[in-house]
Scaffold this active site. Structure first.
Site, PDB file in Angstrom:
ATOM      1  N   GLU A  28       0.746  -1.008  -0.142  1.00 11.31           N
ATOM      2  CA  GLU A  28      -0.002   0.117   0.261  1.00 11.31           C
ATOM      3  C   GLU A  28       0.696   1.247   0.567  1.00 11.31           C
ATOM      4  O   GLU A  28       1.520   1.227   0.957  1.00 11.31           O
ATOM      5  CB  GLU A  28      -0.837  -0.087   1.312  1.00 11.31           C
ATOM      6  CG  GLU A  28      -2.098  -0.628   1.783  1.00 11.31           C
ATOM      7  CD  GLU A  28      -2.891  -0.886   2.868  1.00 11.31           C
ATOM      8  OE1 GLU A  28      -3.834  -1.484   2.093  1.00 11.31           O
ATOM      9  OE2 GLU A  28      -2.051  -0.757   3.799  1.00 11.31           O
ATOM     10  N   CYS A  29       0.441   2.081  -0.673  1.00 12.53           N
ATOM     11  CA  CYS A  29       0.632   3.064  -1.302  1.00 12.53           C
ATOM     12  C   CYS A  29       2.392   3.823  -1.320  1.00 12.53           C
ATOM     13  O   CYS A  29       3.215   2.745  -1.947  1.00 12.53           O
ATOM     14  CB  CYS A  29       0.636   4.341  -0.063  1.00 12.53           C
ATOM     15  SG  CYS A  29       0.636   5.983  -0.345  1.00 12.53           S
ATOM     16  N   GLY A  30       3.075   3.896   0.104  1.00  9.57           N
ATOM     17  CA  GLY A  30       4.836   3.458   0.149  1.00  9.57           C
ATOM     18  C   GLY A  30       5.269   2.219  -0.064  1.00  9.57           C
ATOM     19  O   GLY A  30       6.526   2.020  -1.100  1.00  9.57           O
ATOM     20  N   SER A  55      -1.024  -0.951  -4.184  1.00 15.13           N
ATOM     21  CA  SER A  55      -2.235   0.365  -4.671  1.00 15.13           C
ATOM     22  C   SER A  55      -1.860   1.816  -3.213  1.00 15.13           C
ATOM     23  O   SER A  55      -1.162   1.331  -2.623  1.00 15.13           O
ATOM     24  CB  SER A  55      -3.970  -0.557  -3.876  1.00 15.13           C
ATOM     25  OG  SER A  55      -3.890  -0.329  -2.679  1.00 15.13           O
TER      26      SER A  55
END
Length: 224
Positions: A99-101, A199
């Protein structure tokens, strides 16, 4: 960030699989409930640092959460052994959720200031930092089965990041289609490659059977 609590009693199944969780100065944003959901479903969690550790803990799956990989991008870039290990595991179809990072770490590079740090390169895209923060609740549909779900259904989550993905490959596969939120590109989020899902959106595992399916996929991978 998660201060890891001690002595918290959770009803859990007997551990049947081990999941490696990235946790250091670059990756430290997790919902504690998500980690507890994985434990509840029978996962033994082992934490590792993509910056400092040369080896992954022995595990059947990987979860790379949010954080700020751009800040310590030079240290992430230098840990070639870790980058190669994670890429090889993904190519071997090990279940990986990011996720993200974590998504940023799986792209080819992160542009930060005047510097460009080479990352894992699993996804054919580059990460560029932006001055404006993207902050949204996200709502949409999961349209492709992936490492955390076997069914198509509605999703709700949230996204907050100071980056965007550039030169995303035209043949990229996206698991999420958003009605609310920006996602990675054209309101699509959740890049899929092999058995890896990454994501910008953060999902709350207890809103569906994400933990159960992820743990099951890790068990299946361990039995191959």
């Amino acid at each position: 960030p998660i201060p890891l609590q001690k002595n918290v009693k959770i009803k859990t199944k007997k551990p049947t699989t081990t999941i490696a969780i990235a946790l250091d100065g670059s990756f430290n944003f997790y919902y504690r409930d998500n980690l507890n959901a994985l434990r509840r479903e029978g996962a033994n969690l082992k934490f590792f640092s993509p910056i400092n550790n040369k080896k992954l803990p022995e595990s059947d799956g990987i979860y790379i959460g949010g954080g700020f990989p751009e800040i310590l991008g030079n240290l992430l870039e230098k840990n070639h052994v870790m980058k190669k290990t994670i890429k090889k595991l993904s190519e071997d179809s090990a279940p990986i959720y990011a996720e993200c990072g974590g998504l940023m770490y799986l792209t080819k590079s992160i542009d930060y200031g005047n510097k460009k740090f080479k990352m894992i390169g699993l996804f054919d895209a580059d990460t560029k930092m932006t001055k404006k923060m993207k902050l949204n609740y996200t709502k949409g549909k999961i349209v492709l089965k992936n490492t955390i779900t076997n069914k198509t259904h509605e999703l709700r989550g949230h996204e907050f990041h100071y980056s965007e993905l550039d030169s995303v490959s035209s043949d990229s596969k996206f698991a999420y289609e958003l009605d609310i939120g920006l996602g990675i590109k054209n309101q699509k989020d959740g890049l899929i490659q092999y058995n890896t899902l990454a994501s910008y959106g953060h999902l709350y595992f207890d809103s569906s059977d994400y933990a159960k399916v992820f743990v099951k996929n890790c068990i299946n991978y361990s039995r191959r």
